[in-house]
Design a protein around this motif. Structure first.
Motif, PDB file in Angstrom:
ATOM      1  N   VAL A 114      24.166  28.765  40.015  1.00 50.30           N
ATOM      2  CA  VAL A 114      23.309  27.590  40.097  1.00 50.30           C
ATOM      3  C   VAL A 114      22.796  27.347  38.685  1.00 50.30           C
ATOM      4  O   VAL A 114      22.305  28.272  38.037  1.00 50.30           O
ATOM      5  CB  VAL A 114      22.131  27.800  41.074  1.00 50.30           C
ATOM      6  CG1 VAL A 114      21.218  26.588  41.085  1.00 50.30           C
ATOM      7  CG2 VAL A 114      22.637  28.107  42.481  1.00 50.30           C
ATOM      8  N   LEU A 115      22.936  26.120  38.222  1.00 50.77           N
ATOM      9  CA  LEU A 115      22.512  25.776  36.867  1.00 50.77           C
ATOM     10  C   LEU A 115      21.241  24.944  36.910  1.00 50.77           C
ATOM     11  O   LEU A 115      21.111  24.043  37.742  1.00 50.77           O
ATOM     12  CB  LEU A 115      23.608  24.993  36.148  1.00 50.77           C
ATOM     13  CG  LEU A 115      24.977  25.661  36.085  1.00 50.77           C
ATOM     14  CD1 LEU A 115      25.979  24.730  35.419  1.00 50.77           C
ATOM     15  CD2 LEU A 115      24.901  26.986  35.354  1.00 50.77           C
ATOM     16  N   ILE A 116      20.347  25.239  35.998  1.00 47.46           N
ATOM     17  CA  ILE A 116      19.106  24.483  35.867  1.00 47.46           C
ATOM     18  C   ILE A 116      19.156  23.726  34.549  1.00 47.46           C
ATOM     19  O   ILE A 116      19.489  24.293  33.509  1.00 47.46           O
ATOM     20  CB  ILE A 116      17.875  25.426  35.848  1.00 47.46           C
ATOM     21  CG1 ILE A 116      17.835  26.316  37.091  1.00 47.46           C
ATOM     22  CG2 ILE A 116      16.575  24.623  35.691  1.00 47.46           C
ATOM     23  CD1 ILE A 116      17.705  25.594  38.394  1.00 47.46           C
ATOM     24  N   VAL A 117      18.823  22.449  34.611  1.00 51.60           N
ATOM     25  CA  VAL A 117      18.639  21.642  33.411  1.00 51.60           C
ATOM     26  C   VAL A 117      17.147  21.353  33.342  1.00 51.60           C
ATOM     27  O   VAL A 117      16.560  20.847  34.303  1.00 51.60           O
ATOM     28  CB  VAL A 117      19.447  20.317  33.477  1.00 51.60           C
ATOM     29  CG1 VAL A 117      19.211  19.499  32.211  1.00 51.60           C
ATOM     30  CG2 VAL A 117      20.928  20.594  33.681  1.00 51.60           C
ATOM     31  N   GLY A 118      16.535  21.697  32.224  1.00 51.35           N
ATOM     32  CA  GLY A 118      15.092  21.544  32.067  1.00 51.35           C
ATOM     33  C   GLY A 118      14.494  22.866  31.636  1.00 51.35           C
ATOM     34  O   GLY A 118      15.177  23.707  31.050  1.00 51.35           O
ATOM     35  N   THR A 119      13.224  23.038  31.923  1.00 51.70           N
ATOM     36  CA  THR A 119      12.553  24.295  31.594  1.00 51.70           C
ATOM     37  C   THR A 119      11.973  24.909  32.857  1.00 51.70           C
ATOM     38  O   THR A 119      11.656  24.201  33.814  1.00 51.70           O
ATOM     39  CB  THR A 119      11.428  24.085  30.554  1.00 51.70           C
ATOM     40  OG1 THR A 119      10.494  23.142  31.083  1.00 51.70           O
ATOM     41  CG2 THR A 119      11.984  23.579  29.241  1.00 51.70           C
ATOM     42  N   ILE A 120      11.848  26.213  32.827  1.00 51.14           N
ATOM     43  CA  ILE A 120      11.292  26.937  33.971  1.00 51.14           C
ATOM     44  C   ILE A 120       9.966  27.542  33.529  1.00 51.14           C
ATOM     45  O   ILE A 120       9.909  28.345  32.603  1.00 51.14           O
ATOM     46  CB  ILE A 120      12.264  28.024  34.458  1.00 51.14           C
ATOM     47  CG1 ILE A 120      13.606  27.382  34.860  1.00 51.14           C
ATOM     48  CG2 ILE A 120      11.654  28.795  35.624  1.00 51.14           C
ATOM     49  CD1 ILE A 120      14.708  28.383  35.145  1.00 51.14           C
ATOM     50  N   SER A 121       8.918  27.141  34.194  1.00 51.14           N
ATOM     51  CA  SER A 121       7.562  27.574  33.873  1.00 51.14           C
ATOM     52  C   SER A 121       7.392  29.077  34.134  1.00 51.14           C
ATOM     53  O   SER A 121       7.963  29.610  35.097  1.00 51.14           O
ATOM     54  CB  SER A 121       6.577  26.784  34.738  1.00 51.14           C
ATOM     55  OG  SER A 121       5.327  27.399  34.745  1.00 51.14           O
ATOM     56  N   PRO A 122       6.579  29.753  33.324  1.00 48.80           N
ATOM     57  CA  PRO A 122       6.323  31.175  33.567  1.00 48.80           C
ATOM     58  C   PRO A 122       5.696  31.425  34.940  1.00 48.80           C
ATOM     59  O   PRO A 122       5.865  32.504  35.507  1.00 48.80           O
ATOM     60  CB  PRO A 122       5.377  31.577  32.438  1.00 48.80           C
ATOM     61  CG  PRO A 122       5.057  30.385  31.658  1.00 48.80           C
ATOM     62  CD  PRO A 122       5.898  29.257  32.128  1.00 48.80           C
ATOM     63  N   ASP A 123       4.999  30.426  35.480  1.00 56.66           N
ATOM     64  CA  ASP A 123       4.379  30.573  36.799  1.00 56.66           C
ATOM     65  C   ASP A 123       5.415  30.745  37.905  1.00 56.66           C
ATOM     66  O   ASP A 123       5.082  31.225  38.994  1.00 56.66           O
ATOM     67  CB  ASP A 123       3.523  29.343  37.136  1.00 56.66           C
ATOM     68  CG  ASP A 123       2.390  29.154  36.165  1.00 56.66           C
ATOM     69  OD1 ASP A 123       2.035  30.103  35.449  1.00 56.66           O
ATOM     70  OD2 ASP A 123       1.862  28.019  36.101  1.00 56.66           O
ATOM     71  N   CYS A 124       6.657  30.357  37.639  1.00 54.51           N
ATOM     72  CA  CYS A 124       7.733  30.417  38.639  1.00 54.51           C
ATOM     73  C   CYS A 124       8.553  31.699  38.536  1.00 54.51           C
ATOM     74  O   CYS A 124       9.474  31.910  39.309  1.00 54.51           O
ATOM     75  CB  CYS A 124       8.677  29.227  38.453  1.00 54.51           C
ATOM     76  SG  CYS A 124       7.906  27.632  38.566  1.00 54.51           S
ATOM     77  N   ILE A 125       8.231  32.559  37.571  1.00 52.53           N
ATOM     78  CA  ILE A 125       9.091  33.700  37.237  1.00 52.53           C
ATOM     79  C   ILE A 125       8.392  35.009  37.541  1.00 52.53           C
ATOM     80  O   ILE A 125       7.242  35.234  37.152  1.00 52.53           O
ATOM     81  CB  ILE A 125       9.456  33.654  35.732  1.00 52.53           C
ATOM     82  CG1 ILE A 125      10.151  32.330  35.397  1.00 52.53           C
ATOM     83  CG2 ILE A 125      10.323  34.835  35.363  1.00 52.53           C
ATOM     84  CD1 ILE A 125      10.285  32.084  33.900  1.00 52.53           C
ATOM     85  N   THR A 126       9.117  35.900  38.227  1.00 55.28           N
ATOM     86  CA  THR A 126       8.641  37.255  38.489  1.00 55.28           C
ATOM     87  C   THR A 126       9.697  38.225  37.992  1.00 55.28           C
ATOM     88  O   THR A 126      10.855  38.161  38.432  1.00 55.28           O
ATOM     89  CB  THR A 126       8.417  37.482  40.006  1.00 55.28           C
ATOM     90  OG1 THR A 126       7.517  36.503  40.493  1.00 55.28           O
ATOM     91  CG2 THR A 126       7.885  38.871  40.269  1.00 55.28           C
ATOM     92  N   GLU A 127       9.315  39.106  37.065  1.00 56.44           N
ATOM     93  CA  GLU A 127      10.265  40.120  36.596  1.00 56.44           C
ATOM     94  C   GLU A 127      10.364  41.209  37.656  1.00 56.44           C
ATOM     95  O   GLU A 127       9.356  41.685  38.176  1.00 56.44           O
ATOM     96  CB  GLU A 127       9.832  40.694  35.256  1.00 56.44           C
ATOM     97  CG  GLU A 127      10.932  41.494  34.611  1.00 56.44           C
ATOM     98  CD  GLU A 127      10.798  41.627  33.094  1.00 56.44           C
ATOM     99  OE1 GLU A 127      11.672  42.287  32.522  1.00 56.44           O
ATOM    100  OE2 GLU A 127       9.841  41.093  32.507  1.00 56.44           O
ATOM    101  N   LEU A 128      11.598  41.567  38.001  1.00 62.23           N
ATOM    102  CA  LEU A 128      11.831  42.548  39.058  1.00 62.23           C
ATOM    103  C   LEU A 128      11.989  43.938  38.474  1.00 62.23           C
ATOM    104  O   LEU A 128      12.549  44.109  37.390  1.00 62.23           O
ATOM    105  CB  LEU A 128      13.081  42.174  39.862  1.00 62.23           C
ATOM    106  CG  LEU A 128      13.049  40.785  40.522  1.00 62.23           C
ATOM    107  CD1 LEU A 128      14.366  40.524  41.249  1.00 62.23           C
ATOM    108  CD2 LEU A 128      11.872  40.649  41.470  1.00 62.23           C
ATOM    109  N   GLU A 129      11.521  44.932  39.218  1.00 61.40           N
ATOM    110  CA  GLU A 129      11.695  46.328  38.840  1.00 61.40           C
ATOM    111  C   GLU A 129      13.105  46.751  39.212  1.00 61.40           C
ATOM    112  O   GLU A 129      13.596  46.421  40.282  1.00 61.40           O
ATOM    113  CB  GLU A 129      10.682  47.208  39.575  1.00 61.40           C
ATOM    114  CG  GLU A 129       9.239  46.915  39.215  1.00 61.40           C
ATOM    115  CD  GLU A 129       8.878  47.333  37.817  1.00 61.40           C
ATOM    116  OE1 GLU A 129       9.406  48.366  37.346  1.00 61.40           O
ATOM    117  OE2 GLU A 129       8.078  46.629  37.179  1.00 61.40           O
TER     118      GLU A 129
END
Length: 130
Positions: A114-129
């Motif tokens: 799946v490709l994203i065009v644009g930017t992804i806000s840090p609020d939408c991102i969770t780093e996984l262990e």
């Protein structure tokens, strides 16, 4: 509508700052971006996998170090997201790929790309262990 995706981060990506493409103004096609991957030209696309099992397959084949995976929870209506191109949909795959490009088609399917065009806000991102 919310969309959950997964991404293997490049060493230079910092999820606390959000994610963006290497070259937001690039004219590299979807087909070339997927077919040639990071060995090709810098593009305006942020590559993601649609499932956790797909990102696990991807990680098993990567040379990236350190291995850092993020879960991305975006909304299709997010104003920072210009477009979401879901190549797991056969009609979308046909729209962007030549019929005889088996390398690109197979890679898109294998990675559940799946490709994203644009930017992804840090609020939408969770780093996984791991």
């Amino acid at each position: 509508m919310p969309v959950i995706l997964y991404r293997l981060l490049r060493p230079d990506e910092d999820p606390s700052e959000g994610l963006s493409a290497k070259d937001p103004f690039s004219d590299v096609s979807v087909e070339d971006h997927v077919t040639y991957g990071s060995g090709g030209s810098e593009s305006r696309f942020i590559s993601c996998c649609k499932s956790y099992s797909a990102i696990e397959r991807f990680v098993a084949k990567t040379w990236t170090s350190p291995i850092r995976i993020v879960e991305i929870d975006i909304d299709e209506d997010d104003p920072d997201i210009i477009e979401i191109i879901d190549l797991t949909d056969p009609e979308t795959l046909d729209e962007y790929f030549e019929e005889d490009n088996w390398k690109g088609r197979n890679y898109a399917s294998w990675a559940e790309e799946v490709l994203i065009v644009g930017t992804i806000s840090p609020d939408c991102i969770t780093e996984l262990e791991l």
